[in-house]
Design an enzyme around this catalytic site. Structure first.
Site, PDB file in Angstrom:
ATOM      1  N   ASN A   1       0.840  -1.208   0.000  1.00  0.00           N
ATOM      2  CA  ASN A   1       0.000   0.000   0.000  1.00  0.00           C
ATOM      3  C   ASN A   1       0.873   1.256   0.000  1.00  0.00           C
ATOM      4  O   ASN A   1       0.528   2.265   0.622  1.00  0.00           O
ATOM      5  CB  ASN A   1      -0.936  -0.005   1.215  1.00  0.00           C
ATOM      6  CG  ASN A   1      -2.073   0.990   1.051  1.00  0.00           C
ATOM      7  OD1 ASN A   1      -2.623   1.153  -0.048  1.00  0.00           O
ATOM      8  ND2 ASN A   1      -2.415   1.681   2.124  1.00  0.00           N
ATOM      9  N   SER A   2       2.011   1.188  -0.674  1.00  0.00           N
ATOM     10  CA  SER A   2       2.904   2.352  -0.718  1.00  0.00           C
ATOM     11  C   SER A   2       3.786   2.232  -1.944  1.00  0.00           C
ATOM     12  O   SER A   2       3.703   1.248  -2.689  1.00  0.00           O
ATOM     13  CB  SER A   2       3.739   2.440   0.571  1.00  0.00           C
ATOM     14  OG  SER A   2       4.373   1.203   0.821  1.00  0.00           O
TER      15      SER A   2
ATOM     16  N   SER B   1      -5.108   2.078  17.431  1.00  0.00           N
ATOM     17  CA  SER B   1      -6.056   3.057  16.893  1.00  0.00           C
ATOM     18  C   SER B   1      -7.147   3.353  17.902  1.00  0.00           C
ATOM     19  O   SER B   1      -7.578   2.462  18.650  1.00  0.00           O
ATOM     20  CB  SER B   1      -6.680   2.475  15.625  1.00  0.00           C
ATOM     21  OG  SER B   1      -7.786   3.256  15.239  1.00  0.00           O
TER      22      SER B   1
ATOM     23  N   TYR C   1     -11.277  -4.668  11.588  1.00  0.00           N
ATOM     24  CA  TYR C   1     -10.018  -3.940  11.749  1.00  0.00           C
ATOM     25  C   TYR C   1      -9.772  -3.610  13.226  1.00  0.00           C
ATOM     26  O   TYR C   1      -8.696  -3.881  13.775  1.00  0.00           O
ATOM     27  CB  TYR C   1     -10.065  -2.661  10.899  1.00  0.00           C
ATOM     28  CG  TYR C   1      -8.980  -1.667  11.215  1.00  0.00           C
ATOM     29  CD1 TYR C   1      -7.653  -1.952  10.927  1.00  0.00           C
ATOM     30  CD2 TYR C   1      -9.278  -0.435  11.804  1.00  0.00           C
ATOM     31  CE1 TYR C   1      -6.648  -1.040  11.220  1.00  0.00           C
ATOM     32  CE2 TYR C   1      -8.283   0.479  12.094  1.00  0.00           C
ATOM     33  CZ  TYR C   1      -6.964   0.172  11.802  1.00  0.00           C
ATOM     34  OH  TYR C   1      -5.982   1.066  12.100  1.00  0.00           O
TER      35      TYR C   1
ATOM     36  N   LYS D   1      -6.794  -4.871  16.044  1.00  0.00           N
ATOM     37  CA  LYS D   1      -5.941  -3.976  16.854  1.00  0.00           C
ATOM     38  C   LYS D   1      -6.075  -4.317  18.342  1.00  0.00           C
ATOM     39  O   LYS D   1      -5.091  -4.378  19.074  1.00  0.00           O
ATOM     40  CB  LYS D   1      -6.325  -2.507  16.615  1.00  0.00           C
ATOM     41  CG  LYS D   1      -5.943  -1.994  15.239  1.00  0.00           C
ATOM     42  CD  LYS D   1      -4.429  -1.842  15.096  1.00  0.00           C
ATOM     43  CE  LYS D   1      -4.023  -1.409  13.720  1.00  0.00           C
ATOM     44  NZ  LYS D   1      -2.585  -1.461  13.476  1.00  0.00           N
TER      45      LYS D   1
ATOM     46  N   GLY E   1     -21.346   2.140  10.151  1.00  0.00           N
ATOM     47  CA  GLY E   1     -20.289   1.869  11.120  1.00  0.00           C
ATOM     48  C   GLY E   1     -19.682   3.112  11.734  1.00  0.00           C
ATOM     49  O   GLY E   1     -18.859   3.014  12.652  1.00  0.00           O
TER      50      GLY E   1
HETATM   51  P1  NAD Z   1      -0.306   2.778   5.175  1.00  0.00           P
HETATM   52  O1  NAD Z   1      -1.093   1.748   4.450  1.00  0.00           O
HETATM   53  O2  NAD Z   1       0.021   4.048   4.492  1.00  0.00           O
HETATM   54  O3  NAD Z   1       1.057   2.150   5.714  1.00  0.00           O
HETATM   55  C1  NAD Z   1       1.175   0.797   6.045  1.00  0.00           C
HETATM   56  C2  NAD Z   1       2.420   0.272   5.362  1.00  0.00           C
HETATM   57  O4  NAD Z   1       2.573  -1.108   5.692  1.00  0.00           O
HETATM   58  C3  NAD Z   1       2.348   0.374   3.837  1.00  0.00           C
HETATM   59  O5  NAD Z   1       3.544   0.960   3.356  1.00  0.00           O
HETATM   60  C4  NAD Z   1       2.204  -1.065   3.376  1.00  0.00           C
HETATM   61  O6  NAD Z   1       2.823  -1.283   2.118  1.00  0.00           O
HETATM   62  C5  NAD Z   1       2.896  -1.815   4.500  1.00  0.00           C
HETATM   63  N1  NAD Z   1       2.421  -3.178   4.685  1.00  0.00           N
HETATM   64  C6  NAD Z   1       1.150  -3.636   4.684  1.00  0.00           C
HETATM   65  N2  NAD Z   1       1.140  -4.963   4.872  1.00  0.00           N
HETATM   66  C7  NAD Z   1       2.430  -5.360   5.020  1.00  0.00           C
HETATM   67  C8  NAD Z   1       3.051  -6.607   5.232  1.00  0.00           C
HETATM   68  N3  NAD Z   1       2.331  -7.737   5.354  1.00  0.00           N
HETATM   69  N4  NAD Z   1       4.399  -6.644   5.321  1.00  0.00           N
HETATM   70  C9  NAD Z   1       5.132  -5.500   5.185  1.00  0.00           C
HETATM   71  N5  NAD Z   1       4.593  -4.302   4.975  1.00  0.00           N
HETATM   72  C10 NAD Z   1       3.247  -4.219   4.884  1.00  0.00           C
HETATM   73  O7  NAD Z   1      -1.107   3.061   6.547  1.00  0.00           O
HETATM   74  P2  NAD Z   1      -0.809   4.164   7.655  1.00  0.00           P
HETATM   75  O8  NAD Z   1      -1.929   5.126   7.626  1.00  0.00           O
HETATM   76  O9  NAD Z   1       0.578   4.649   7.544  1.00  0.00           O
HETATM   77  O10 NAD Z   1      -0.980   3.288   8.950  1.00  0.00           O
HETATM   78  C11 NAD Z   1       0.137   2.728   9.634  1.00  0.00           C
HETATM   79  C12 NAD Z   1      -0.367   1.994  10.862  1.00  0.00           C
HETATM   80  O11 NAD Z   1      -1.093   2.900  11.695  1.00  0.00           O
HETATM   81  C13 NAD Z   1      -1.323   0.856  10.539  1.00  0.00           C
HETATM   82  O12 NAD Z   1      -1.046  -0.208  11.424  1.00  0.00           O
HETATM   83  C14 NAD Z   1      -2.677   1.439  10.836  1.00  0.00           C
HETATM   84  O13 NAD Z   1      -3.603   0.451  11.217  1.00  0.00           O
HETATM   85  C15 NAD Z   1      -2.371   2.387  11.992  1.00  0.00           C
HETATM   86  N6  NAD Z   1      -3.320   3.497  12.111  1.00  0.00           N
HETATM   87  C16 NAD Z   1      -3.501   4.353  11.063  1.00  0.00           C
HETATM   88  C17 NAD Z   1      -4.424   5.397  11.188  1.00  0.00           C
HETATM   89  C18 NAD Z   1      -4.668   6.358  10.053  1.00  0.00           C
HETATM   90  O14 NAD Z   1      -5.650   7.088  10.091  1.00  0.00           O
HETATM   91  N7  NAD Z   1      -3.821   6.433   9.046  1.00  0.00           N
HETATM   92  C19 NAD Z   1      -5.155   5.562  12.383  1.00  0.00           C
HETATM   93  C20 NAD Z   1      -4.939   4.660  13.423  1.00  0.00           C
HETATM   94  C21 NAD Z   1      -4.006   3.630  13.290  1.00  0.00           C
END
Ligand code: NAD
Ligand code: UDP
Length: 337
Positions: free
Chosen positions: A35-36, A124, A148, A152, A293
């Site tokens: 996802n990046s 989260s 989700y 967590k 939700g």
């Molecule tokens: P994001 O999707 O931008 O970043 C997650 C990264 O993890 C991505 O670069 C993706 O490629 C990588 N990834 C996914 N699955 C993987 C795997 N199996 N192995 C290796 N890499 C993997 O999301 P984000 O917004 O940066 O979120 C980061 C963390 O923070 C997540 O755990 C998310 O649940 C948590 N979070 C995010 C938010 C938000 O609003 N963005 C809020 C609360 C918690």
């Protein structure tokens, strides 16, 4: 000190890497780019002013993890890798439980083998569901309303069990509220694929003309203007919270659970107004039914993070919107990679 940042190419992880560099700490990124974009890496190197090593692969891959800990002098881990879309989690529970929960199990297992005991985990505010009392503090009951959120909560429970089993563990569980905005350089930011789910990225794309209008989901909530209220915090404040947590863990064992939020809520209409001020144009809006939700209102009591870490937010909603718009105006994404 080298900090392994899983998911370090993602939205929050990339800002954590930049914040670590500002604090004089070295980062190592592990990401599978599901996802990046790889194009984030040279930008991180520009921000860090140094080489940022990358391990490309899956956090569930124990062999890769063992090899990573053997090759690099890792002293702590920030675990951001995971799947995060609430709606999608109901459609793909197997993927969400596997990546979020098994990914955390494998990581902790290999950390234990490698003798690395310091871990910061991305949790989260969604673990609270709709809290009975606001602002919500860390002792509130956990009632996640999505797959989700349940992944967590499960990882949180696991990490607290781990810390209770062995006094070597130093774990910070960070409950993020609503991270938004981008690095002020506009080199890194949030680059959702397809139609953004979240309010601020959707506002950015709508103001840039990619979508004709913003749908405001629900105008009949029991809030002053009828729209949903959330606690938005600047992603750089959030990233600096990870640095503060790592500093704290350097001399404190056990598991610590902390809210990271601004400590006040803004309604959808308030965010839209702030965003319009920041970008200097008005955004077409339509009023739509509530989104499935969604809860009415949540905002953090961030007092524990302030007391324990000495951390609080320093960037306001106007800064969040200005930085989000600067990132959008610079393209709002990465080259393909
Ligand atoms: P994001 O999707 O931008 O970043 C997650 C990264 O993890 C991505 O670069 C993706 O490629 C990588 N990834 C996914 N699955 C993987 C795997 N199996 N192995 C290796 N890499 C993997 O999301 P984000 O917004 O940066 O979120 C980061 C963390 O923070 C997540 O755990 C998310 O649940 C948590 N979070 C995010 C938010 C938000 O609003 N963005 C809020 C609360 C918690
Ligand atoms: N929201 C909205 N239109 C959108 C996206 C979000 O009205 O296109 C609202 C949503 O209903 C919620 C708030 O904005 O009240 C924040 O939503 P987001 O998805 O960003 O965060 P979350 O719901 O996960 O806290």
């Amino acid at each position: 000190m080298t900090v392994l940042v899983t998911g370090g190419a993602g939205y929050i992880g990339s800002h954590v890497v930049a914040a670590l560099a500002r604090a004089g700490m070295r980062a190592l990124v592990l990401d599978d780019f599901s996802n990046s974009s790889r194009a984030v890496m040279p930008r991180l190197e520009r921000l860090a002013g140094t080489h940022v090593p990358l391990v490309e692969g899956d956090v569930r891959d124990a062999t890769l993890l063992r090899d990573t800990f053997a090759r690099h002098p890792i002293s702590a881990v920030v675990h951001c890798a995971g799947l995060k879309a609430v709606g999608e989690s109901g459609e793909r529970p197997l993927a969400y439980w596997d990546v979020n929960v098994n990914g955390s199990f494998r990581l902790a297992e290999v950390m234990g083998e490698a003798g690395v005991a310091t871990l910061v985990f991305s949790s989260s505010a969604t673990v609270y569901g709709q809290p009975e009392r606001l602002p919500v503090d860390e002792s509130a009951p956990l009632k996640p309303a999505s797959v989700y959120g349940r992944t967590k909560r499960t990882v949180e429970d696991f990490l607290r069990d781990l810390a209770a089993s062995n006094a070597n563990w130093r774990i910070a569980i960070l409950r993020y509220f609503n991270p938004a905005g981008a690095h002020p350089s506009a080199l890194i930011g949030e680059a959702p694929r397809g139609r953004p789910n979240n309010l601020v990225p959707f506002l950015c794309r709508t103001a840039a003309g990619e979508f004709p209008e913003l749908s405001i989901f629900g105008t009949d909530y029991p809030t002053p203007d009828g729209t949903g209220i959330r606690d938005y915090l600047h992603v750089d404040d959030l990233a600096e919270g990870h640095v503060a947590a790592l500093r704290y863990l350097a001399d404190h064992a056990g598991a610590l659970t902390l809210n990271l939020g601004m400590g006040r809520g803004f309604s959808v209409l308030e965010v839209v107004a702030a965003f319009e001020r920041a970008c200097g144009r008005s955004v077409t809006k339509s009023f739509a039914p509530r989104r499935d939700g969604d809860i009415a209102c949540v905002y953090a009591d961030p007092a524990r993070a302030q007391r324990v870490l000495g951390w609080s937010t320093s960037r306001d909603l106007d800064a969040i919107c200005a930085d989000a718009w600067r990132w959008q105006a610079a393209g709002g994404g990465y080259e393909k990679g």
